[in-house]
Structures are given as C-alpha cells and as structure tokens.
Write a protein that holds these residues in place. Structure first.
Motif: not given
Length: 698
Positions: A57-60, A146-148, A193-196, A391-392
């Motif tokens: 996932r891309r963050l804004e 690394l992942g995103a 961060q880790v979510i939720p 970022e998933g």
C-alpha cells in the motif's frame, strides 16, 4: 576457548559501488511505472518489470507528521487473509481473530521444516534516553522499505520469489501498563506503524491475559498447598491427593509420575508406597520464606508491590507477605518467548521453580501438579499473531518479556516461522529491547542459543538527542520539554557522546555479525551533526551508517537503510560467537558480561554468593545469564552516561527462571511493578461513540 574475535575486518567504504545499488534505488523511487496489482503483480512481474505482492500500500504522507493514532485511523487495513496469502499461507494455516488479526499455527513450521532460511536481522540501539530512540519505529520502517519499496528478493536476484512474503517484521506484544501509563504503546510511530494500532496495543489476541491466568493459578496452588500441608497429616494428604474410587482402588494422576520420577520412586500403584515414600511424595514442605512466585496483572499499580495475603478468617492466620508484578514480568512470558514447540513449552512450564523445600530442594510447578493445567491455559498463546504495517507488509507479534529481569525479545517460534516463510533472500527483522548492551546481548547469548538461528546483521539505532545526552548534555526527563541544547546545533556535544555508540558497535561486532547504524533523524538535527555520527560509526567498525526518515516518510525514508542491510547480510561470512561458553561457572559468565559493560570487576553481596552457591548445588550453573540492570547506562548508575569504565559492578542478588532457562543477577533495585505518574496516558484515551474508533492512543 573464546570468544573474542581475533582479527579485525577492514572498514568498508561508506557508499557501495553505483552499479550495485542503482537498480534498487531506481526501483524504490518508482521508476518504470506504478506498482502493479492483482494476479500479475503477485507473480512478481508486470509487463516485464518487477512488482511486489498485491498487499503493498502507498502512503500519502503529510507534514508536520500527525499523531500516531490519527495516522493509524486514516489507513483502512487489509483483511488479514490477504496478508496471509502474501505469505503463501492457506486458511488452514491460521485461525482468524476478527478481520485484522490471525493466529498462525505451529503446523506451518512443521510443513516448512526442510525449507531454506531467509536472512535474520536484529535491531538494537544505543543507551537510550527515557523517551526512547525509535527501535520499534526503525524496525517497522525498515521492513516497509524492504517489502513495499525495494521488493528486494525479486529485484536483487532477478527471479520471482519462492514465496511472495519477502520480509516479515517480528515484534513483542506490548503490555497495557505503559500503554495507559507514561510511555504509551509500542506499535512504532509516525508513518512506520503496525495497524490496527489500538488492537496491537490493547488486548490483541489475549496472550497476556492467558499468561496472567496461568501465573495466578500457580500462585494459588502454592499457597493452597502450604495451607493444606500445615493442617493435615501425611496420611490425610495422601488420601486426598490419591483418593480411592468406588471400588476402593487408587491411581496416580499422570502429572504425579513426574514427581515420583524426581524422587526416584518407580512404583505405579499408590497402595504400594511405604510410609516414608508417602511422606516424600505428598509433603512438599515448602519454605514460605523461599517462595519467589508472585501474582501478576497487566496494569501499573504501585500499591500492589507489597501485600499481605491470608488475612481472611478461613485461612486460620496463615498470612504471608508477597506482592504483584506486571504480567510481562512473569516467568511464563519468558517461557513463551523461548519455547520452540508445544512439547517444549509443557516441559518448561513444568520445571519452573517457585521456591525451595525446608531442606533446600527446588519445588517445581510439576511438583505441585499444575504443569499440565498451565499448558492448557497457554496452548493458544503459543501461536504467533499475524498483523500488518501501514504499507501492507506482514508482522508477527508474539510474547513480550521484560528486557531487564527477562531477555526482552519476541518469540523464537515467530522468528522460526518467519524465516522459513520469507525463504532464501528474504528478510526477518526482529527488535531487541533497550540498548544493545541489554537487548542485543541477550538476543545473542540466550535467544540464539535456544533457537539455533544465526543473525547476519545487527542494527544499532542512534539519535542525535541521545548522543548529546551521552556527550554531557542536560538530563532528559520524560514529560518535560527538551533543553535548548537538544534543539540547536552542537557538533562537539554529539562527537563526545559517540563514545557510547562506539562501545555498542564494538560489543556487537564481537559476536561476528555485520553492524549497520541507523541514525533516526529528527527535524532539529543538522547535517554537520548527522555527518559526525556517520564518521564516528565507520571509525568504530560499523559496516555502514545510514540516515533514516521513516517516521516522517514511512518505508521510503528507510530505503538506504534497507540497501545497507541487504549488503551487510549478503557479505556476512563469520560464524556466531557467544560472549561465554555455558560450561563456565555462574560468576565467570557474570564477569564476562560485566567486562563488556566496561567494568573492571564484580562485587557480590552475601545474599548473591549464597544464591550462586545454591543454584550451583541444585544443578543450574550451566544456564545462560540474563543481567537485570538499568537500561540508562553501561554501568549500574543511571546517571553515568557515555562509556564509563573502571567501575566495579555490584551484584545485589541472584535469582533464576529455571523454566525459561536462565539465571538473572540483580544489579541494583529492579521494579517489576511500575507505578502511574500524576498524569497518565489514560487522560487522552477515549472512544468516538459515532464510529467506535479509539482516540488518543500514543
């Protein structure tokens, strides 16, 4: 025989050859189009270009960085089944806990037993300020990079991944004590961060509650046994422990055979025991003064630190002074973190020592007959919890032992599952609590001994703020504004504080791993200060030193760190070297660790000497050492900053967590039940009654 590396490696150049990293940097910058989605992307290629798995996932990002909870609430998490699928996990590999959490079953590890491992990276830090230097945030930001962004296994190797999950973050579960107290949560921060994050920081999947229940069941069993033995004869005790059935026949419960074997009694029929054997079997004869097992709860409550139990009239005046610890200080938490299987956990829980008999013999949970029941309460807690980053990228959250009286690392089973899931070229990044003198040392000498896993890279997180403190800056106090010295440029203060960083680098390199320094940048840091830290890091023997902005930019702000870590892992060739061998005596092991702190010697109290002699006599001297000391200095004095040396380290007492598998010397006074401040974090925490979302968590 040991143990320090004899040859020094050449210090590598700060920047790698352009041809080796340009494709990675181009990929991270997004050259060649947007990330693909759907089936083609999950296969690793889109129109001839590499792409990450579809969970990315891309963050804004915005500036200034909003509050952590606001960022977390602004991102809709993916259903956890999508994160699981990115790791090639089938639905029968996990149990769902709502939409955003799942327990990964240990059967996954059995299925992947023959698979090759990925790279293993541990994140430690310099000696911290009370504010923390961002190890969790760095761990998450690196994995997002690394992942995103780098999608490293596909892009670097040039072939589709064996399994789409290229990187897994492994973190400890936070206690609710600091969440509602002064420190706040531990999900990372900013855009890493880790979510939720509310579910991460609160009940999660109930593991800490299971530990609390198991711990307090054992506490109840101890005091109940003391009570009943005080009021019954040997024969009456035996008759109640092994009552005859309707046919008049007695039988031992399965757990009782563990005590019989310990006593050297091979009989299987209770009626065949002699009066002397009945007494040995039925009467534990616990010395109340020797009981070390305390009750726990997952709340900071200073008024439970010392209590008196047994004051009710039914207890017939059998009072005993004891107290409460916070749940994460329970030995059961350390057992969970160090266990390698359900069978191993059963054995560890059963051999936990709660005190001694009046004749000096150790009394275990299995002596009390409760080891099996403890395992039943913990049977679901042994499975790590799968979550996700902003970022998933996937996260395994499991266990959360104290980093002073315990070893301060997440679980072995989570790391073992993750390292198989990522496969060759993939990365597992885990965090070690407190500074590297505590967390990384225990990761190497305790966790890696029991897991058999070998790290290729160790990260040391540093901040300009903490280095200024170690260089002689004013005291940093949580909850109070920072002094002007920390908000304005002072290169000399930073350079003076780098002695602390240099010792951490030297100590960590002694284990035979490459060290990468992650400079967690703040807005008030100047270029000259940052360059001073990079220079000092390389001079001290770091493989690389990288400036990071992952708090403000997410994974994009840790791309250079990701590249450095990949290079460090790929060039690692040396074997893991422990600080001491297990066949050293308890004092020799303590002194080896003290020397790494800069101590010139160790001084033992009379009580410490007594305990060392007792544990040696009881056969526990071959266990590793888990030093319980302040996290705010290499020495035992929190105010001694920088890199103190020549001091004598005082050992006040020595205790043991036999089930977890370590001896822990106490350096000074260690609080195992924190208190609440005047203005705890809970003042800010509430719920939006229109949406149900949590507000104010930090």
């Amino acid at each position: 025989r040991r143990h320090r590396r004899k040859e020094k490696r050449a210090i590598p150049i700060l920047c790698p050859p352009l041809e080796s990293t340009a494709p990675l940097r181009a990929a991270a910058a997004g050259e060649g189009g947007e990330w693909g989605e759907g089936e083609a992307a999950s296969q690793g290629r889109v129109a001839g270009k590499m792409a990450p798995s579809k969970t990315v996932r891309r963050l804004e990002v915005t500036s200034p960085v909003p509050a952590d909870i606001d960022i977390a609430n602004s991102v809709e998490p993916l259903h956890i089944s999508e994160i699981a699928a990115s790791l090639n996990l089938r639905p029968d590999h996990y149990d769902l806990y709502g939409k955003y959490k799942a327990k990964v079953l240990l059967s996954v590890l059995d299925e992947l037993q023959g698979s090759a491992d990925g790279y293993y990276v541990v994140v430690g830090g310099i000696t911290p300020t009370p504010l923390g230097e961002g190890k969790s945030t760095t761990t998450v930001g690196l994995c997002q990079a690394l992942g995103a962004f780098l999608d490293k296994k596909v892009r670097a190797v040039g072939v589709p991944p064996q399994i789409p999950g290229l990187v897994v973050t492994c973190l400890r579960q936070p206690s609710q004590g600091p969440t509602f107290g002064i420190k706040g949560g531990a999900a990372g921060g900013g855009y890493s961060q880790v979510i939720p994050m509310d579910e991460f920081n609160l009940h999660m999947t109930g593991d800490i509650h299971a530990i609390t229940a198991a711990n307090n069941l054992l506490a109840a069993a101890i005091d109940t046994r003391i009570f009943h033995e005080a009021s019954q004869s040997d024969k009456a005790l035996f008759n109640r422990l092994c009552p005859p059935n309707k046919e008049g026949k007695r039988k031992f419960a399965d757990v009782m055979f563990r005590r019989l074997n310990k006593l050297g009694i091979s009989k299987s029929n209770p009626d065949e025991l002699t009066p002397d054997e009945i007494k040995k079997f039925a009467r534990l004869d616990i010395d109340p003064e020797s009981v070390t097992w305390r009750r726990v709860m997952d709340v900071n409550d200073r008024f439970l630190r010392k209590i008196t139990i047994g004051q009710g009239p039914e207890e017939k005046g059998m009072t005993r002074e004891t107290g409460f610890d916070i749940s994460v200080a329970s030995e059961i938490m350390a057992v969970l973190a160090l266990t390698t299987s359900l069978a191993d956990m059963r054995e560890r829980l059963g051999r936990m020592v709660i005190g001694n008999s009046k004749s000096g013999d150790p009394i275990t949970a299995d002596d009390l007959g409760v080891g099996g029941a403890l395992t039943v309460l913990m049977k679901d807690a042994i499975n790590p919890t799968l979550m996700q980053t902003l970022e998933g990228t996937p996260v395994l959250v499991h266990a959360g032992p104290f980093a002073n009286i315990a070893h301060g690392n997440s679980s072995i089973v989570a790391d073992k599952i993750a390292i198989k899931l990522v496969g060759p070229g993939g990365f597992v990044v885990t965090e070690a609590g407190f500074g590297a003198d505590i967390g990384t040392e225990k990761f190497m000498n305790i966790k890696c001994r029991y897991s058999g896993l070998v790290p290729q890279c160790a990260i040391i997180v540093a901040t300009i703020r903490a280095l200024k403190m170690h260089g002689g800056g004013p005291e940093v106090v949580a909850g109070k504004p920072l002094d002007h010295a920390y908000l304005s440029e002072n290169v000399a203060l930073v350079e003076a504080g780098c002695v602390n960083l240099a010792r951490h680098i030297s100590n960590t390199r002694a284990y035979g791993v490459n060290v990468v320094v992650a400079i967690n940048m703040f807005a008030t840091d100047s270029e000259s200060e940052l360059n001073a830290v990079r220079s000092a890091s390389m001079a001290a023997g770091a493989f690389d030193a990288v400036i990071c902005t992952h708090h403000a930019h997410g994974g994009k702000g840790a791309v250079d760190l990701g590249i450095a870590v990949q290079r460090a892992c790929e060039s690692q060739t040396e074997p893991l070297e422990f600080l001491y061998p297990l066949d050293f005596g308890i004092k020799e092991k303590i002194e080896a660790i003290a020397k790494s702190y800069g101590a010139s010697g160790v001084e033992y109290s009379e009580q410490a000497d007594k305990q060392i002699e007792m544990y040696s006599r009881q056969g526990f001297s071959a266990l590793p050492i888990c030093m319980a000391k302040t996290q705010y200095s290499f020495s035992h004095v929190p105010s001694q900053k920088g890199a103190p040396s020549g001091f004598v380290l005082p050992i006040r007492d020595v205790r043991a967590s036999i089930g977890a598998g370590f001896i822990y010397p106490l350096v000074g006074t260690m609080s195992t039940m924190p208190g609440l401040p005047t203005r705890p974090c809970f003042f800010e925490i509430d719920v939006d009654i229109s949406t149900g979302k949590v507000l104010g968590l930090s």
